[in-house]
Design a protein around this motif. Structure first.
Motif, mmCIF file in Angstrom:
data_model
loop_
_atom_site.group_PDB
_atom_site.id
_atom_site.type_symbol
_atom_site.label_atom_id
_atom_site.label_comp_id
_atom_site.label_asym_id
_atom_site.label_seq_id
_atom_site.Cartn_x
_atom_site.Cartn_y
_atom_site.Cartn_z
ATOM 1 N N LEU A 1 39.100 -82.444 -45.867
ATOM 2 C CA LEU A 1 39.423 -83.625 -46.993
ATOM 3 C C LEU A 1 38.307 -84.104 -47.696
ATOM 4 O O LEU A 1 38.241 -84.565 -48.733
ATOM 5 N N ALA A 2 37.026 -83.965 -46.978
ATOM 6 C CA ALA A 2 35.808 -84.300 -47.300
ATOM 7 C C ALA A 2 35.419 -83.538 -48.816
ATOM 8 O O ALA A 2 34.873 -83.946 -49.683
ATOM 9 N N ALA A 3 35.527 -82.206 -48.409
ATOM 10 C CA ALA A 3 35.253 -81.217 -49.719
ATOM 11 C C ALA A 3 36.091 -81.612 -50.923
ATOM 12 O O ALA A 3 35.849 -81.684 -51.996
ATOM 13 N N SER A 4 37.375 -81.854 -50.461
ATOM 14 C CA SER A 4 38.188 -82.155 -51.614
ATOM 15 C C SER A 4 38.007 -83.536 -52.433
ATOM 16 O O SER A 4 38.051 -83.579 -53.593
ATOM 17 N N ALA A 5 37.707 -84.450 -51.703
ATOM 18 C CA ALA A 5 37.293 -85.854 -52.238
ATOM 19 C C ALA A 5 35.953 -85.544 -53.028
ATOM 20 O O ALA A 5 35.819 -86.301 -54.014
#
Ligand code: PMP
Ligand code: GLU
Length: 396
Positions: A16-20
Protein backbone atom coordinates in the motif's frame (compact mmCIF):
# COMPACT_ATOMS: atom_id res chain seq x y z
CA UNK A 1 1.85 11.54 23.37
CA UNK A 2 3.78 8.27 23.45
CA UNK A 3 2.41 5.71 21.02
CA UNK A 4 1.76 2.11 22.04
CA UNK A 5 4.63 -0.36 21.57
CA UNK A 6 2.23 -2.21 19.30
CA UNK A 7 1.93 0.76 16.96
CA UNK A 8 5.59 1.67 17.19
CA UNK A 9 6.75 -1.80 16.27
CA UNK A 10 4.32 -2.37 13.41
CA UNK A 11 5.59 -2.10 9.84
CA UNK A 12 3.20 -0.37 7.44
CA UNK A 13 2.01 -2.40 4.44
CA UNK A 14 4.78 -2.05 1.82
CA UNK A 15 2.36 -2.76 -1.01
CA UNK A 16 0.00 0.00 0.00
CA UNK A 17 2.92 2.35 0.74
CA UNK A 18 4.47 1.75 -2.71
CA UNK A 19 1.12 2.32 -4.36
CA UNK A 20 0.50 5.52 -2.37
CA UNK A 21 3.94 6.84 -3.33
CA UNK A 22 3.28 6.20 -7.03
CA UNK A 23 -0.14 7.84 -6.80
CA UNK A 24 1.33 10.91 -5.09
CA UNK A 25 3.95 11.30 -7.83
CA UNK A 26 1.27 10.92 -10.52
CA UNK A 27 -0.79 13.61 -8.79
CA UNK A 28 2.23 15.91 -9.13
CA UNK A 29 2.04 15.37 -12.87
CA UNK A 30 4.83 12.79 -13.28
CA UNK A 31 4.31 10.07 -15.83
CA UNK A 32 4.61 7.18 -13.35
CA UNK A 33 3.63 3.64 -14.30
CA UNK A 34 2.57 1.76 -11.20
CA UNK A 35 2.93 -2.01 -11.09
CA UNK A 36 2.63 -2.01 -7.33
CA UNK A 37 -0.58 -2.98 -5.65
CA UNK A 38 -2.35 -6.27 -6.33
CA UNK A 39 -5.60 -4.86 -7.55
CA UNK A 40 -7.48 -5.72 -10.75
CA UNK A 41 -7.70 -2.75 -13.08
CA UNK A 42 -11.19 -3.81 -14.18
CA UNK A 43 -14.28 -2.08 -12.86
CA UNK A 44 -16.55 -4.28 -10.76
CA UNK A 45 -18.90 -6.14 -13.16
CA UNK A 46 -22.14 -4.32 -13.95
CA UNK A 47 -24.49 -6.92 -12.45
CA UNK A 48 -22.71 -6.50 -9.11
CA UNK A 49 -22.84 -2.71 -9.30
CA UNK A 50 -26.57 -2.89 -10.06
CA UNK A 51 -27.23 -5.16 -7.08
CA UNK A 52 -25.53 -2.61 -4.84
CA UNK A 53 -27.58 0.25 -6.29
CA UNK A 54 -30.78 -1.76 -5.81
CA UNK A 55 -29.83 -2.46 -2.19
CA UNK A 56 -29.34 1.26 -1.58
CA UNK A 57 -32.56 2.28 -3.32
CA UNK A 58 -34.70 -0.31 -1.54
CA UNK A 59 -33.38 0.96 1.77
CA UNK A 60 -32.10 -2.43 2.90
CA UNK A 61 -28.49 -1.27 2.86
CA UNK A 62 -29.28 1.49 5.37
CA UNK A 63 -28.86 -0.55 8.52
CA UNK A 64 -26.38 -2.43 10.66
CA UNK A 65 -26.24 -6.08 9.73
CA UNK A 66 -25.46 -9.12 11.91
CA UNK A 67 -21.75 -8.81 12.76
CA UNK A 68 -20.95 -12.09 11.03
CA UNK A 69 -22.72 -10.97 7.84
CA UNK A 70 -26.19 -11.04 6.32
CA UNK A 71 -27.77 -14.52 6.08
CA UNK A 72 -28.02 -14.27 2.26
CA UNK A 73 -24.28 -13.75 1.97
CA UNK A 74 -23.36 -16.52 4.38
CA UNK A 75 -25.65 -18.77 2.36
CA UNK A 76 -23.98 -17.62 -0.87
CA UNK A 77 -20.56 -18.43 0.64
CA UNK A 78 -21.62 -21.94 1.66
CA UNK A 79 -23.06 -22.48 -1.82
CA UNK A 80 -19.85 -21.21 -3.42
CA UNK A 81 -17.74 -23.52 -1.25
CA UNK A 82 -20.05 -26.43 -2.04
CA UNK A 83 -19.79 -25.78 -5.79
CA UNK A 84 -16.10 -24.95 -5.95
CA UNK A 85 -14.67 -27.15 -3.21
CA UNK A 86 -17.34 -29.87 -2.98
CA UNK A 87 -17.50 -29.27 0.80
CA UNK A 88 -20.62 -28.70 2.91
CA UNK A 89 -20.64 -26.08 5.60
CA UNK A 90 -23.44 -24.36 7.52
CA UNK A 91 -23.85 -20.59 7.88
CA UNK A 92 -22.55 -20.89 11.49
CA UNK A 93 -19.21 -21.98 9.97
CA UNK A 94 -18.94 -18.68 8.08
CA UNK A 95 -18.00 -15.15 9.07
CA UNK A 96 -18.09 -12.32 6.53
CA UNK A 97 -15.42 -9.70 7.16
CA UNK A 98 -14.07 -6.38 5.93
CA UNK A 99 -11.85 -7.98 3.32
CA UNK A 100 -9.91 -11.22 3.65
CA UNK A 101 -7.28 -9.15 5.42
CA UNK A 102 -9.60 -8.58 8.37
CA UNK A 103 -10.61 -12.26 8.40
CA UNK A 104 -6.93 -13.07 8.99
CA UNK A 105 -6.67 -10.37 11.63
CA UNK A 106 -9.69 -11.72 13.51
CA UNK A 107 -8.39 -15.26 13.29
CA UNK A 108 -5.05 -14.37 14.88
CA UNK A 109 -6.78 -12.28 17.54
CA UNK A 110 -9.16 -15.13 18.30
CA UNK A 111 -6.54 -17.88 18.58
CA UNK A 112 -3.15 -16.57 19.60
CA UNK A 113 -1.83 -16.14 23.12
CA UNK A 114 1.46 -14.46 23.94
CA UNK A 115 4.31 -16.44 22.37
CA UNK A 116 2.19 -18.82 20.30
CA UNK A 117 3.99 -19.59 17.07
CA UNK A 118 2.68 -19.31 13.54
CA UNK A 119 4.74 -20.83 10.74
CA UNK A 120 4.94 -18.59 7.69
CA UNK A 121 6.70 -19.75 4.51
CA UNK A 122 8.91 -17.07 2.92
CA UNK A 123 8.31 -15.28 0.55
CA UNK A 124 5.08 -14.33 2.32
CA UNK A 125 2.33 -11.83 1.76
CA UNK A 126 3.22 -8.63 3.60
CA UNK A 127 0.54 -8.67 6.30
CA UNK A 128 0.84 -12.17 7.76
CA UNK A 129 3.79 -11.62 10.08
CA UNK A 130 2.71 -8.16 11.19
CA UNK A 131 -0.81 -9.37 12.01
CA UNK A 132 0.58 -12.27 14.03
CA UNK A 133 2.74 -9.82 15.98
CA UNK A 134 -0.25 -7.56 16.61
CA UNK A 135 -1.90 -10.57 18.28
CA UNK A 136 1.27 -11.06 20.38
CA UNK A 137 2.11 -14.28 18.57
CA UNK A 138 5.52 -15.11 17.14
CA UNK A 139 5.87 -15.54 13.39
CA UNK A 140 8.31 -18.34 12.54
CA UNK A 141 9.59 -17.81 9.03
CA UNK A 142 10.75 -20.65 6.81
CA UNK A 143 12.83 -19.64 3.85
CA UNK A 144 11.66 -21.30 0.60
CA UNK A 145 14.04 -20.85 -2.32
CA UNK A 146 13.32 -20.25 -5.99
CA UNK A 147 14.87 -23.68 -6.70
CA UNK A 148 12.05 -25.30 -4.69
CA UNK A 149 9.50 -23.11 -6.49
CA UNK A 150 9.15 -21.20 -3.22
CA UNK A 151 7.10 -24.05 -1.72
CA UNK A 152 7.55 -25.23 1.86
CA UNK A 153 8.26 -28.91 2.48
CA UNK A 154 7.23 -31.17 5.36
CA UNK A 155 10.90 -31.52 6.35
CA UNK A 156 11.16 -27.76 6.72
CA UNK A 157 7.89 -27.60 8.67
CA UNK A 158 9.03 -30.35 11.00
CA UNK A 159 12.35 -28.61 11.60
CA UNK A 160 10.49 -25.41 12.53
CA UNK A 161 7.92 -27.06 14.81
CA UNK A 162 8.02 -26.54 18.60
CA UNK A 163 5.41 -27.13 21.37
CA UNK A 164 4.28 -23.58 20.74
CA UNK A 165 3.45 -24.09 17.05
CA UNK A 166 -0.24 -23.33 16.75
CA UNK A 167 -0.82 -22.55 13.09
CA UNK A 168 0.77 -22.48 9.69
CA UNK A 169 -0.14 -20.27 6.76
CA UNK A 170 -0.57 -21.67 3.31
CA UNK A 171 -1.17 -19.31 0.40
CA UNK A 172 -1.73 -21.09 -2.89
CA UNK A 173 -1.70 -19.58 -5.50
CA UNK A 174 0.83 -17.44 -3.72
CA UNK A 175 1.25 -13.71 -3.47
CA UNK A 176 4.00 -12.83 -4.41
CA UNK A 177 5.34 -15.94 -6.21
CA UNK A 178 2.27 -17.18 -8.12
CA UNK A 179 3.14 -20.79 -7.26
CA UNK A 180 0.47 -23.44 -6.67
CA UNK A 181 0.89 -26.50 -4.42
CA UNK A 182 0.05 -29.85 -6.00
CA UNK A 183 -2.41 -32.25 -4.41
CA UNK A 184 0.44 -34.54 -3.33
CA UNK A 185 2.31 -31.67 -1.69
CA UNK A 186 -0.87 -30.59 0.09
CA UNK A 187 -1.56 -34.11 1.27
CA UNK A 188 1.89 -34.31 2.86
CA UNK A 189 1.59 -30.88 4.49
CA UNK A 190 -1.99 -31.53 5.62
CA UNK A 191 -1.12 -34.92 7.16
CA UNK A 192 1.77 -33.30 9.00
CA UNK A 193 -0.55 -30.56 10.32
CA UNK A 194 -3.15 -33.10 11.45
CA UNK A 195 -0.56 -35.30 13.22
CA UNK A 196 0.86 -32.31 15.04
CA UNK A 197 -2.40 -30.49 15.71
CA UNK A 198 -1.31 -27.42 13.78
CA UNK A 199 -4.16 -25.34 12.37
CA UNK A 200 -3.85 -24.65 8.64
CA UNK A 201 -4.76 -21.14 7.60
CA UNK A 202 -5.49 -21.58 3.92
CA UNK A 203 -5.50 -18.24 2.13
CA UNK A 204 -7.31 -19.12 -1.09
CA UNK A 205 -7.90 -15.58 -2.32
CA UNK A 206 -6.24 -16.23 -5.72
CA UNK A 207 -7.95 -19.62 -6.20
CA UNK A 208 -9.86 -18.50 -9.30
CA UNK A 209 -6.85 -16.82 -10.88
CA UNK A 210 -4.90 -19.71 -12.35
CA UNK A 211 -3.45 -19.89 -15.84
CA UNK A 212 -2.22 -22.06 -18.66
CA UNK A 213 -4.01 -25.22 -17.54
CA UNK A 214 -2.69 -25.16 -13.98
CA UNK A 215 -5.11 -26.42 -11.34
CA UNK A 216 -5.80 -25.03 -7.91
CA UNK A 217 -6.50 -27.63 -5.22
CA UNK A 218 -7.71 -26.18 -1.92
CA UNK A 219 -6.00 -28.02 0.95
CA UNK A 220 -9.36 -28.42 2.72
CA UNK A 221 -10.48 -30.75 -0.07
CA UNK A 222 -7.62 -33.21 0.27
CA UNK A 223 -9.10 -35.26 3.15
CA UNK A 224 -11.76 -34.99 5.83
CA UNK A 225 -9.13 -34.87 8.62
CA UNK A 226 -7.32 -32.04 6.84
CA UNK A 227 -10.60 -30.16 6.28
CA UNK A 228 -11.29 -30.22 10.02
CA UNK A 229 -7.82 -28.82 10.66
CA UNK A 230 -8.25 -25.94 8.19
CA UNK A 231 -9.70 -22.46 8.23
CA UNK A 232 -10.42 -21.24 4.71
CA UNK A 233 -9.81 -17.56 4.03
CA UNK A 234 -11.21 -16.10 0.85
CA UNK A 235 -12.98 -13.05 -0.52
CA UNK A 236 -14.32 -11.27 -3.55
CA UNK A 237 -11.58 -8.62 -3.98
CA UNK A 238 -9.38 -10.32 -6.55
CA UNK A 239 -11.57 -12.61 -8.64
CA UNK A 240 -14.56 -10.24 -8.85
CA UNK A 241 -12.58 -6.99 -9.16
CA UNK A 242 -14.02 -5.75 -5.86
CA UNK A 243 -11.02 -4.58 -3.84
CA UNK A 244 -12.72 -1.34 -2.82
CA UNK A 245 -15.86 -3.02 -1.49
CA UNK A 246 -13.93 -4.79 1.30
CA UNK A 247 -15.64 -8.15 1.55
CA UNK A 248 -13.84 -11.31 2.59
CA UNK A 249 -14.76 -14.33 4.66
CA UNK A 250 -13.51 -17.20 6.78
CA UNK A 251 -14.99 -20.69 6.82
CA UNK A 252 -14.29 -23.44 9.33
CA UNK A 253 -14.76 -24.67 12.87
CA UNK A 254 -17.80 -23.04 14.45
CA UNK A 255 -16.12 -22.31 17.80
CA UNK A 256 -13.29 -20.43 16.09
CA UNK A 257 -15.74 -18.57 13.85
CA UNK A 258 -17.84 -17.60 16.90
CA UNK A 259 -14.75 -16.23 18.67
CA UNK A 260 -13.84 -14.21 15.57
CA UNK A 261 -17.39 -12.90 15.48
CA UNK A 262 -17.22 -11.76 19.11
CA UNK A 263 -14.15 -9.67 18.25
CA UNK A 264 -15.79 -8.33 15.08
CA UNK A 265 -18.87 -7.31 17.09
CA UNK A 266 -16.67 -5.23 19.38
CA UNK A 267 -14.57 -3.69 16.62
CA UNK A 268 -16.18 -3.07 13.22
CA UNK A 269 -19.77 -4.15 14.15
CA UNK A 270 -20.29 -5.48 10.64
CA UNK A 271 -18.89 -5.29 7.12
CA UNK A 272 -20.52 -2.50 5.10
CA UNK A 273 -24.10 -3.48 4.29
CA UNK A 274 -24.14 -2.33 0.67
CA UNK A 275 -20.96 -4.25 -0.06
CA UNK A 276 -22.46 -7.40 1.38
CA UNK A 277 -25.45 -7.15 -0.98
CA UNK A 278 -23.05 -6.61 -3.86
CA UNK A 279 -21.05 -9.69 -2.80
CA UNK A 280 -24.21 -11.84 -2.79
CA UNK A 281 -24.62 -11.00 -6.48
CA UNK A 282 -20.92 -11.63 -7.11
CA UNK A 283 -21.11 -15.16 -5.71
CA UNK A 284 -24.62 -16.07 -6.91
CA UNK A 285 -24.79 -14.16 -10.20
CA UNK A 286 -23.42 -14.74 -13.67
CA UNK A 287 -19.80 -15.94 -13.46
CA UNK A 288 -18.86 -15.23 -17.10
CA UNK A 289 -17.20 -11.88 -16.42
CA UNK A 290 -14.74 -13.42 -14.01
CA UNK A 291 -13.60 -15.82 -16.71
CA UNK A 292 -13.12 -12.88 -19.08
CA UNK A 293 -10.91 -11.17 -16.52
CA UNK A 294 -8.98 -14.38 -15.84
CA UNK A 295 -8.26 -14.74 -19.54
CA UNK A 296 -7.02 -11.16 -19.70
CA UNK A 297 -4.59 -11.84 -16.83
CA UNK A 298 -3.44 -15.01 -18.56
CA UNK A 299 -2.77 -13.14 -21.80
CA UNK A 300 -0.83 -10.47 -19.94
CA UNK A 301 1.25 -13.09 -18.13
CA UNK A 302 2.07 -14.93 -21.32
CA UNK A 303 2.98 -11.70 -23.10
CA UNK A 304 5.18 -10.13 -20.48
CA UNK A 305 6.83 -13.17 -18.91
CA UNK A 306 9.38 -13.79 -21.72
CA UNK A 307 10.28 -10.12 -21.84
CA UNK A 308 10.85 -9.85 -18.09
CA UNK A 309 12.80 -13.14 -18.08
CA UNK A 310 15.11 -11.67 -20.74
CA UNK A 311 16.05 -8.56 -18.73
CA UNK A 312 19.77 -8.88 -17.94
CA UNK A 313 20.31 -10.47 -14.52
CA UNK A 314 16.62 -11.17 -13.84
CA UNK A 315 15.87 -14.76 -12.81
CA UNK A 316 12.31 -15.92 -12.49
CA UNK A 317 10.01 -18.91 -12.50
CA UNK A 318 6.82 -18.63 -14.55
CA UNK A 319 3.93 -18.07 -12.14
CA UNK A 320 0.96 -20.44 -12.26
CA UNK A 321 -1.61 -18.14 -10.67
CA UNK A 322 -2.32 -14.78 -8.92
CA UNK A 323 -1.13 -11.68 -10.84
CA UNK A 324 2.47 -11.05 -9.93
CA UNK A 325 5.91 -11.74 -11.34
CA UNK A 326 8.59 -12.16 -8.70
CA UNK A 327 12.04 -11.96 -10.29
CA UNK A 328 15.26 -12.44 -8.39
CA UNK A 329 17.34 -9.39 -9.32
CA UNK A 330 20.47 -10.24 -7.32
CA UNK A 331 22.63 -10.52 -10.43
CA UNK A 332 21.27 -7.28 -11.88
CA UNK A 333 22.03 -5.51 -8.62
CA UNK A 334 25.54 -6.98 -8.46
CA UNK A 335 26.28 -6.03 -12.06
CA UNK A 336 25.31 -2.45 -11.37
CA UNK A 337 26.74 -2.01 -7.88
CA UNK A 338 23.56 -2.14 -5.80
CA UNK A 339 23.52 -3.85 -2.43
CA UNK A 340 20.02 -2.83 -1.35
CA UNK A 341 16.88 -3.73 -3.25
CA UNK A 342 15.00 -0.81 -1.71
CA UNK A 343 17.53 1.57 -3.25
CA UNK A 344 17.17 -0.15 -6.62
CA UNK A 345 13.37 0.20 -6.46
CA UNK A 346 13.66 3.86 -5.38
CA UNK A 347 16.04 4.65 -8.24
CA UNK A 348 13.83 2.88 -10.76
CA UNK A 349 10.94 5.06 -9.64
CA UNK A 350 12.99 8.22 -9.58
CA UNK A 351 14.78 7.71 -12.89
CA UNK A 352 12.48 5.53 -15.00
CA UNK A 353 9.15 6.41 -13.38
CA UNK A 354 8.18 2.79 -12.86
CA UNK A 355 6.89 1.77 -9.44
CA UNK A 356 7.41 -1.81 -8.23
CA UNK A 357 7.25 -3.29 -4.74
CA UNK A 358 10.50 -4.24 -3.04
CA UNK A 359 10.89 -7.92 -2.22
CA UNK A 360 12.06 -6.89 1.24
CA UNK A 361 8.44 -6.54 2.35
CA UNK A 362 7.86 -10.18 1.40
CA UNK A 363 10.92 -11.40 3.30
CA UNK A 364 12.90 -11.72 0.07
CA UNK A 365 15.40 -8.85 -0.27
CA UNK A 366 16.90 -10.07 -3.56
CA UNK A 367 13.56 -9.79 -5.34
CA UNK A 368 11.07 -7.27 -6.66
CA UNK A 369 7.37 -7.77 -7.24
CA UNK A 370 5.74 -6.74 -10.49
CA UNK A 371 1.94 -6.70 -10.47
CA UNK A 372 0.46 -7.37 -13.90
CA UNK A 373 -3.07 -6.41 -12.85
CA UNK A 374 -2.92 -3.55 -15.29
CA UNK A 375 -3.43 -3.13 -19.03
CA UNK A 376 -0.99 -4.54 -21.57
CA UNK A 377 0.07 -1.18 -23.01
CA UNK A 378 1.11 0.04 -19.58
CA UNK A 379 2.87 -3.24 -18.89
CA UNK A 380 4.78 -3.20 -22.18
CA UNK A 381 5.87 0.39 -21.68
CA UNK A 382 6.88 -0.26 -18.07
CA UNK A 383 8.98 -3.27 -19.09
CA UNK A 384 10.72 -1.24 -21.80
CA UNK A 385 11.59 1.34 -19.19
CA UNK A 386 12.86 -1.30 -16.75
CA UNK A 387 15.02 -2.84 -19.52
CA UNK A 388 16.50 0.52 -20.38
CA UNK A 389 17.14 1.35 -16.72
CA UNK A 390 18.86 -1.99 -16.08
CA UNK A 391 21.03 -1.78 -19.19
CA UNK A 392 22.07 1.80 -18.51
CA UNK A 393 23.08 0.93 -14.93
CA UNK A 394 25.10 -2.07 -16.01
CA UNK A 395 26.88 -0.17 -18.78
CA UNK A 396 27.88 2.68 -16.54
N1 PMP B 1 -4.31 -12.50 1.12
C1 PMP B 1 -3.49 -12.25 0.10
C2 PMP B 1 -2.46 -13.26 -0.24
C3 PMP B 1 -3.60 -11.06 -0.62
O1 PMP B 1 -2.78 -10.82 -1.64
C4 PMP B 1 -4.58 -10.14 -0.26
C5 PMP B 1 -4.68 -8.85 -1.06
N2 PMP B 1 -4.59 -7.73 -0.35
C6 PMP B 1 -5.42 -10.44 0.83
C7 PMP B 1 -5.25 -11.63 1.49
C8 PMP B 1 -6.47 -9.51 1.33
O2 PMP B 1 -7.42 -9.17 0.40
P1 PMP B 1 -8.71 -8.34 0.76
O3 PMP B 1 -8.54 -7.81 2.14
O4 PMP B 1 -8.80 -7.27 -0.26
O5 PMP B 1 -9.85 -9.30 0.68
N1 GLU C 1 -2.85 -7.89 -1.55
C1 GLU C 1 -2.59 -6.74 -2.34
C2 GLU C 1 -1.12 -6.65 -2.61
O1 GLU C 1 -0.39 -7.48 -2.16
C3 GLU C 1 -3.21 -5.51 -1.76
C4 GLU C 1 -2.42 -4.66 -0.84
C5 GLU C 1 -2.51 -5.03 0.60
O2 GLU C 1 -3.59 -5.42 1.06
O3 GLU C 1 -1.48 -4.93 1.27
O4 GLU C 1 -0.69 -5.77 -3.31
Amino acid sequence: MRLSKRAEQLEPSVTLAASAKATALKAKGLDVLSLTVGEPDFATPKNIQKAAIAAIESGKASYYTPSSGIPELKQAVTKYIEQNYGLSYLPKNVIVTDGAKFALYLLFQALLNVGDEVIIPVPYWVSYGEQVKLAEGNPVFISCQQEQNFKVTVEQLEAARTEKTKMMILNSPSNPTGMIYSKEELQAIGDWAVSNNVLIVSDDIYGKLVYNGNQFTPIATVSEEIRKQTIIINGVSKSYAMTGWRIGYAVGDETIIAAMNKIASQSTSNPTAVSQYAAVEALNGNQETIEVMRQAFEERLNTIFPRVAAIPGFKLVKPQGAFYLFPNIKETMELSGYTDVNQWVDDLLEEAHVALVTGAGFGAPEYVRISYATDLDTLEEAISRIEKFVVSKIER
